[in-house]
Design a protein around this motif. Structure first.
Motif, PDB file in Angstrom:
ATOM      1  N   PHE A 285      71.233 -31.918 -42.521  1.00  0.00           N
ATOM      2  CA  PHE A 285      70.444 -31.931 -41.290  1.00  0.00           C
ATOM      3  C   PHE A 285      69.263 -32.896 -41.380  1.00  0.00           C
ATOM      4  O   PHE A 285      68.778 -33.380 -40.355  1.00  0.00           O
ATOM      5  CB  PHE A 285      69.939 -30.522 -40.962  1.00  0.00           C
ATOM      6  CG  PHE A 285      71.025 -29.589 -40.496  1.00  0.00           C
ATOM      7  CD1 PHE A 285      72.079 -30.054 -39.716  1.00  0.00           C
ATOM      8  CD2 PHE A 285      71.014 -28.252 -40.852  1.00  0.00           C
ATOM      9  CE1 PHE A 285      73.091 -29.206 -39.300  1.00  0.00           C
ATOM     10  CE2 PHE A 285      72.019 -27.389 -40.430  1.00  0.00           C
ATOM     11  CZ  PHE A 285      73.061 -27.876 -39.653  1.00  0.00           C
ATOM     12  N   SER A 286      68.790 -33.172 -42.586  1.00  0.00           N
ATOM     13  CA  SER A 286      67.671 -34.109 -42.732  1.00  0.00           C
ATOM     14  C   SER A 286      68.051 -35.523 -42.301  1.00  0.00           C
ATOM     15  O   SER A 286      67.189 -36.365 -42.067  1.00  0.00           O
ATOM     16  CB  SER A 286      67.187 -34.129 -44.189  1.00  0.00           C
ATOM     17  OG  SER A 286      68.177 -34.688 -45.040  1.00  0.00           O
ATOM     18  N   GLN A 287      69.361 -35.777 -42.193  1.00  0.00           N
ATOM     19  CA  GLN A 287      69.828 -37.104 -41.788  1.00  0.00           C
ATOM     20  C   GLN A 287      69.904 -37.270 -40.276  1.00  0.00           C
ATOM     21  O   GLN A 287      70.289 -38.327 -39.786  1.00  0.00           O
ATOM     22  CB  GLN A 287      71.214 -37.374 -42.408  1.00  0.00           C
ATOM     23  CG  GLN A 287      71.231 -37.387 -43.926  1.00  0.00           C
ATOM     24  CD  GLN A 287      70.352 -38.472 -44.502  1.00  0.00           C
ATOM     25  OE1 GLN A 287      70.359 -39.605 -44.047  1.00  0.00           O
ATOM     26  NE2 GLN A 287      69.571 -38.131 -45.520  1.00  0.00           N
ATOM     27  N   LEU A 288      69.564 -36.229 -39.530  1.00  0.00           N
ATOM     28  CA  LEU A 288      69.594 -36.342 -38.062  1.00  0.00           C
ATOM     29  C   LEU A 288      68.571 -37.350 -37.560  1.00  0.00           C
ATOM     30  O   LEU A 288      68.838 -38.139 -36.652  1.00  0.00           O
ATOM     31  CB  LEU A 288      69.320 -34.974 -37.422  1.00  0.00           C
ATOM     32  CG  LEU A 288      70.524 -34.054 -37.263  1.00  0.00           C
ATOM     33  CD1 LEU A 288      70.081 -32.681 -36.827  1.00  0.00           C
ATOM     34  CD2 LEU A 288      71.516 -34.640 -36.258  1.00  0.00           C
TER      35      LEU A 288
ATOM     36  N   LYS B  25      67.488 -35.966 -33.262  1.00  0.00           N
ATOM     37  CA  LYS B  25      67.105 -34.560 -33.079  1.00  0.00           C
ATOM     38  C   LYS B  25      67.010 -34.205 -31.596  1.00  0.00           C
ATOM     39  O   LYS B  25      67.397 -33.111 -31.179  1.00  0.00           O
ATOM     40  CB  LYS B  25      65.762 -34.296 -33.770  1.00  0.00           C
ATOM     41  CG  LYS B  25      65.852 -34.272 -35.288  1.00  0.00           C
ATOM     42  CD  LYS B  25      64.489 -34.017 -35.919  1.00  0.00           C
ATOM     43  CE  LYS B  25      64.596 -34.012 -37.442  1.00  0.00           C
ATOM     44  NZ  LYS B  25      63.267 -33.846 -38.066  1.00  0.00           N
ATOM     45  N   LYS B  26      66.486 -35.142 -30.791  1.00  0.00           N
ATOM     46  CA  LYS B  26      66.349 -34.894 -29.350  1.00  0.00           C
ATOM     47  C   LYS B  26      67.712 -34.617 -28.726  1.00  0.00           C
ATOM     48  O   LYS B  26      67.877 -33.670 -27.947  1.00  0.00           O
ATOM     49  CB  LYS B  26      65.689 -36.097 -28.681  1.00  0.00           C
ATOM     50  CG  LYS B  26      65.552 -35.974 -27.168  1.00  0.00           C
ATOM     51  CD  LYS B  26      64.989 -37.261 -26.569  1.00  0.00           C
ATOM     52  CE  LYS B  26      65.023 -37.205 -25.049  1.00  0.00           C
ATOM     53  NZ  LYS B  26      64.568 -38.474 -24.436  1.00  0.00           N
ATOM     54  N   ASP B  27      68.714 -35.443 -29.069  1.00  0.00           N
ATOM     55  CA  ASP B  27      70.064 -35.240 -28.534  1.00  0.00           C
ATOM     56  C   ASP B  27      70.643 -33.909 -28.984  1.00  0.00           C
ATOM     57  O   ASP B  27      71.363 -33.239 -28.225  1.00  0.00           O
ATOM     58  CB  ASP B  27      70.991 -36.387 -28.990  1.00  0.00           C
ATOM     59  CG  ASP B  27      70.592 -37.724 -28.389  1.00  0.00           C
ATOM     60  OD1 ASP B  27      69.671 -37.734 -27.545  1.00  0.00           O
ATOM     61  OD2 ASP B  27      71.176 -38.747 -28.760  1.00  0.00           O
ATOM     62  N   SER B  28      70.315 -33.517 -30.217  1.00  0.00           N
ATOM     63  CA  SER B  28      70.821 -32.256 -30.750  1.00  0.00           C
ATOM     64  C   SER B  28      70.209 -31.051 -30.034  1.00  0.00           C
ATOM     65  O   SER B  28      70.817 -29.989 -29.987  1.00  0.00           O
ATOM     66  CB  SER B  28      70.513 -32.166 -32.248  1.00  0.00           C
ATOM     67  OG  SER B  28      71.163 -33.202 -32.954  1.00  0.00           O
ATOM     68  N   ILE B  29      68.991 -31.222 -29.519  1.00  0.00           N
ATOM     69  CA  ILE B  29      68.342 -30.130 -28.770  1.00  0.00           C
ATOM     70  C   ILE B  29      68.832 -30.089 -27.323  1.00  0.00           C
ATOM     71  O   ILE B  29      69.083 -29.012 -26.763  1.00  0.00           O
ATOM     72  CB  ILE B  29      66.805 -30.299 -28.809  1.00  0.00           C
ATOM     73  CG1 ILE B  29      66.299 -30.122 -30.251  1.00  0.00           C
ATOM     74  CG2 ILE B  29      66.123 -29.296 -27.885  1.00  0.00           C
ATOM     75  CD1 ILE B  29      64.857 -30.527 -30.456  1.00  0.00           C
TER      76      ILE B  29
ATOM     77  N   ALA C 173      76.138 -34.563 -27.174  1.00  0.00           N
ATOM     78  CA  ALA C 173      76.832 -34.084 -28.377  1.00  0.00           C
ATOM     79  C   ALA C 173      77.486 -35.245 -29.118  1.00  0.00           C
ATOM     80  O   ALA C 173      77.423 -35.333 -30.353  1.00  0.00           O
ATOM     81  CB  ALA C 173      77.881 -33.036 -28.003  1.00  0.00           C
ATOM     82  N   ALA C 174      78.111 -36.147 -28.347  1.00  0.00           N
ATOM     83  CA  ALA C 174      78.743 -37.324 -28.958  1.00  0.00           C
ATOM     84  C   ALA C 174      77.697 -38.210 -29.622  1.00  0.00           C
ATOM     85  O   ALA C 174      77.900 -38.716 -30.738  1.00  0.00           O
ATOM     86  CB  ALA C 174      79.508 -38.107 -27.899  1.00  0.00           C
ATOM     87  N   SER C 175      76.572 -38.399 -28.945  1.00  0.00           N
ATOM     88  CA  SER C 175      75.498 -39.236 -29.502  1.00  0.00           C
ATOM     89  C   SER C 175      74.938 -38.635 -30.786  1.00  0.00           C
ATOM     90  O   SER C 175      74.753 -39.332 -31.790  1.00  0.00           O
ATOM     91  CB  SER C 175      74.385 -39.394 -28.462  1.00  0.00           C
ATOM     92  OG  SER C 175      73.274 -40.060 -29.012  1.00  0.00           O
ATOM     93  N   ALA C 176      74.672 -37.333 -30.771  1.00  0.00           N
ATOM     94  CA  ALA C 176      74.077 -36.670 -31.941  1.00  0.00           C
ATOM     95  C   ALA C 176      75.025 -36.673 -33.139  1.00  0.00           C
ATOM     96  O   ALA C 176      74.617 -36.977 -34.268  1.00  0.00           O
ATOM     97  CB  ALA C 176      73.689 -35.242 -31.589  1.00  0.00           C
ATOM     98  N   SER C 177      76.301 -36.355 -32.892  1.00  0.00           N
ATOM     99  CA  SER C 177      77.264 -36.282 -34.004  1.00  0.00           C
ATOM    100  C   SER C 177      77.558 -37.663 -34.576  1.00  0.00           C
ATOM    101  O   SER C 177      77.637 -37.825 -35.796  1.00  0.00           O
ATOM    102  CB  SER C 177      78.553 -35.598 -33.547  1.00  0.00           C
ATOM    103  OG  SER C 177      79.153 -36.308 -32.487  1.00  0.00           O
ATOM    104  N   SER C 178      77.709 -38.665 -33.698  1.00  0.00           N
ATOM    105  CA  SER C 178      77.968 -40.036 -34.177  1.00  0.00           C
ATOM    106  C   SER C 178      76.755 -40.572 -34.927  1.00  0.00           C
ATOM    107  O   SER C 178      76.896 -41.258 -35.953  1.00  0.00           O
ATOM    108  CB  SER C 178      78.299 -40.958 -33.005  1.00  0.00           C
ATOM    109  OG  SER C 178      79.456 -40.519 -32.332  1.00  0.00           O
ATOM    110  N   GLY C 179      75.566 -40.262 -34.405  1.00  0.00           N
ATOM    111  CA  GLY C 179      74.350 -40.699 -35.091  1.00  0.00           C
ATOM    112  C   GLY C 179      74.197 -40.052 -36.451  1.00  0.00           C
ATOM    113  O   GLY C 179      73.792 -40.700 -37.429  1.00  0.00           O
ATOM    114  N   LEU C 180      74.524 -38.760 -36.533  1.00  0.00           N
ATOM    115  CA  LEU C 180      74.474 -38.068 -37.824  1.00  0.00           C
ATOM    116  C   LEU C 180      75.430 -38.717 -38.815  1.00  0.00           C
ATOM    117  O   LEU C 180      75.074 -38.947 -39.976  1.00  0.00           O
ATOM    118  CB  LEU C 180      74.830 -36.589 -37.635  1.00  0.00           C
ATOM    119  CG  LEU C 180      74.976 -35.759 -38.918  1.00  0.00           C
ATOM    120  CD1 LEU C 180      73.649 -35.707 -39.690  1.00  0.00           C
ATOM    121  CD2 LEU C 180      75.457 -34.347 -38.607  1.00  0.00           C
ATOM    122  N   ALA C 181      76.655 -39.031 -38.351  1.00  0.00           N
ATOM    123  CA  ALA C 181      77.652 -39.660 -39.231  1.00  0.00           C
ATOM    124  C   ALA C 181      77.151 -41.020 -39.722  1.00  0.00           C
ATOM    125  O   ALA C 181      77.285 -41.364 -40.899  1.00  0.00           O
ATOM    126  CB  ALA C 181      78.980 -39.817 -38.494  1.00  0.00           C
TER     127      ALA C 181
END
Length: 591
Positions: free
Chosen positions: A5-8, A12-16, A77-85
């Protein structure tokens, strides 16, 4: 999970926002069956068309709000998950760059590639599902259950029984599948390692006509992976039958008891209709939760493997207040012992005492496994000594800033590495700001200009990854030129002229006297001719100093050196001097 999660970071905004829009979507969807019940009971059965139109209009507005919220939730959701990856891959890559050789030895190349591809993709998919589906499903479940209890509390108890039943079964399935997935990803590493080995060594495979053997080996590994996946998916396949069993039991139970309640007059038709809608919502929520369990089961193994990389601490670090400048190229080995695995008891080097003045040339010779390369790796602190100390420029190498130390030491390995790009691009790895003229001068000193000038595009010739379109000797000369461009205080040649003829080898050594006269040179070689003109020669045997002196002294006093010299000079000796006016490098051209 905290490491992941530290790699978000910036996502973080997209995840919220994703769960917030998901919650709005769910609330709108949950209210629709309730409005439908009002239309049936108050509008249709009550014969009031005004209420039908009013409630119908409300349903349309709520449907559009639900649609908009769902679209926005999907986008974020797509933005947050792709960004995390993306951040995970960059984080792993950056972490690997800090590893020492000892750290890298713990992870195979194929294992690191699998972690950055397959494992990160698993986490990406799981995270996208968690921030959307894992919010939607429980929320839908709770809201639907709440509405169901408002309609008929006794009938809603059926759903609680179904949830308890499914929770127990799905928990057992998840635990059984996770153990299998742990093994699956280890086999992925083995499969990738086999592919990498085969592709990088394809010339040897074809030369020995081993294609069929390699095919069989790969097929066996692929089938083993396939069987494990079938086993894991076979366990997870019980999800759907169990879910459908619960759904059908709930529908039958509600239909049976609901019909009795309608006949008894304790429930309206609209309420039963909306209750059926909530049944499907509850069951679909449970179905989605089971899918989340499947994805989490798969990704938990990936999370564990990626955390291993992030939590791996580099064994070699910069000291506090490190020295930023290497004074000169003097090298001292003070009672040095070294082992690749600390505490293993097997020393690769033992009690090495050696003092090299700045600007001197040291030759190192010895049999395979005698510790020649290990000795060289300690100079630029690619590994740390187990005992004793290695000093460069009068200071322990552990006192230097790593970048400053390694900038002062140029290493040319026997297994040379070139990168995809032009010849100039590869040369400038030694000095990013080198002019074309400086690159030409370095290539002249390394005798690489001979074949480069005959190429159609000369220094702009494109090299394939790994330099597969040049010969072994040409690669070695390009790597020597690249090292010379660093203008190092210490130059280490680790058997790096083994693929060139002895005449070219002699010309390269001769050029060092004028190109880098003040540089300390360590020449590791198998050929006596490559080291006999060095100021001193070290003979290593099983990690220990067996002899030290000049060529003439060792011929008189050292049995190993004398034996090597005589075996190499049978039949006329080693013709290592440049042949006048030959003008031939003795190697094939660029493929």
């Amino acid at each position: 999970m905290g490491t992941i999660f530290s790699q978000l970071k910036q996502y973080k905004k997209d995840s919220i926002l994703t769960p917030l829009f998901t919650a709005l979507e769910v609330i709108m969807e949950v209210m629709l069956p309730f409005i439908t019940a009002l239309i049936i009971d108050e509008g249709i059965q009550g014969g009031n068309m005004k209420k039908v139109w009013t409630y119908g209009g409300i349903m349309v507005i709520m449907a559009f709000i639900s649609l908009f919220a769902g679209a926005m939730a999907g986008k974020y959701a797509a933005s947050a998950s792709s960004g995390l990856a993306c951040n995970l891959r960059k984080g792993i890559y950056d972490k690997v760059q800090t590893f020492s050789f000892a750290n890298i030895d713990k992870f195979s190349t194929a294992g690191l590639v699998t972690r950055m591809t397959t494992d990160v993709t698993n986490i990406q998919n799981a995270y996208q599902m968690c921030i959307r589906i894992a919010v939607r499903s429980p929320l839908m479940l709770l809201c639907s259950m709440g509405m169901s209890f408002m309609i008929n509390a006794r009938l809603s108890m059926i759903f609680l029984a179904a949830i308890l039943f499914l929770g127990c079964i799905l928990g057992c399935i998840m635990l059984a599948a996770r153990k299998t997935f742990d093994v699956v990803f280890q086999k992925y590493d083995d499969l990738n390692a086999g592919v990498q080995e085969n592709v990088s060594g394809i010339r040897v495979v074809k030369a020995y006509v081993r294609e069929e053997y390699e095919n069989r080996k790969f097929t066996a590994a692929a089938k083993k992976l396939c069987r494990l996946f079938v086993k894991a998916e076979g366990i997870l396949a019980f999800n759907n039958p169990v879910m459908m069993l619960a759904v059908y039991c709930c529908i039958l139970s509600v239909s049976w008891f609901g019909a009795h309640y309608i006949v008894a007059g304790t429930m309206s038709t609209g309420e039963l209709t909306s209750l059926f809608s909530y049944i499907m919502s509850i069951m679909m929520s449970l179905m989605m939760l089971s899918m989340i369990f499947v994805m989490i089961t798969m990704s938990s193994a990936s999370v564990k493997r990626i955390e291993e990389v992030f939590k791996e601490e580099p064994e070699i670090r910069n000291p506090e207040n490190p020295a930023e400048e290497v004074r000169d190229g003097s090298i001292d080995f003070n009672n040095v012992s070294f082992s690749y695995k600390k505490g293993s008891g097997r020393q690769v080097l033992s009690d090495i005492r050696l003092h090299i003045k700045s600007g001197e040339t040291l030759g190192i010779i010895g049999g395979t496994g005698s510790g020649k390369s290990s000795l060289a790796n300690l100079v630029s602190r690619l590994y740390d000594v187990s005992e004793g100390s290695v000093c460069v420029g009068g200071r322990d190498v552990r006192e230097y800033d790593l970048e400053a130390l390694r900038d002062a030491v140029a290493v040319v390995l026997q297994k040379n590495v070139l990168f995809s790009g032009t010849i100039l691009d590869n040369l400038r790895w030694g000095n990013a700001h080198a002019t074309e003229e400086e690159c030409r001068q370095a290539c002249e000193a390394a005798c690489a200009d001979e074949f480069i000038e005959r190429l159609p595009k000369k220094y702009d010739t494109y090299l394939e990854r790994g330099g597969t379109n040049v010969s072994g000797g040409q690669k070695q000369r390009l790597c020597i030129a690249r090292a010379l461009l660093k203008n190092p205080k210490i130059l280490i040649l680790d058997d790096s002229t083994s693929a060139v003829d002895t005449a070219t080898d002699a010309r390269i050594r001769s050029a060092f006297e004028t190109a880098i006269p003040g540089t300390t040179k360590i020449i590791i070689a198998q050929r006596i001719s490559s080291v006999q003109h060095a100021d001193h020669i070290l003979v290593l045997d099983d990690g220990r100093m067996n002899g030290y002196g000049t060529h003439e002294e060792l011929l008189e006093t050292n049995g190993i050196y004398k034996e090597i010299y005589e075996s190499q000079n049978k039949g006329g000796g080693d013709f290592d001097q440049p042949q006048a006016d030959s003008g031939q490098p003795g190697e094939e051209e660029v493929a």
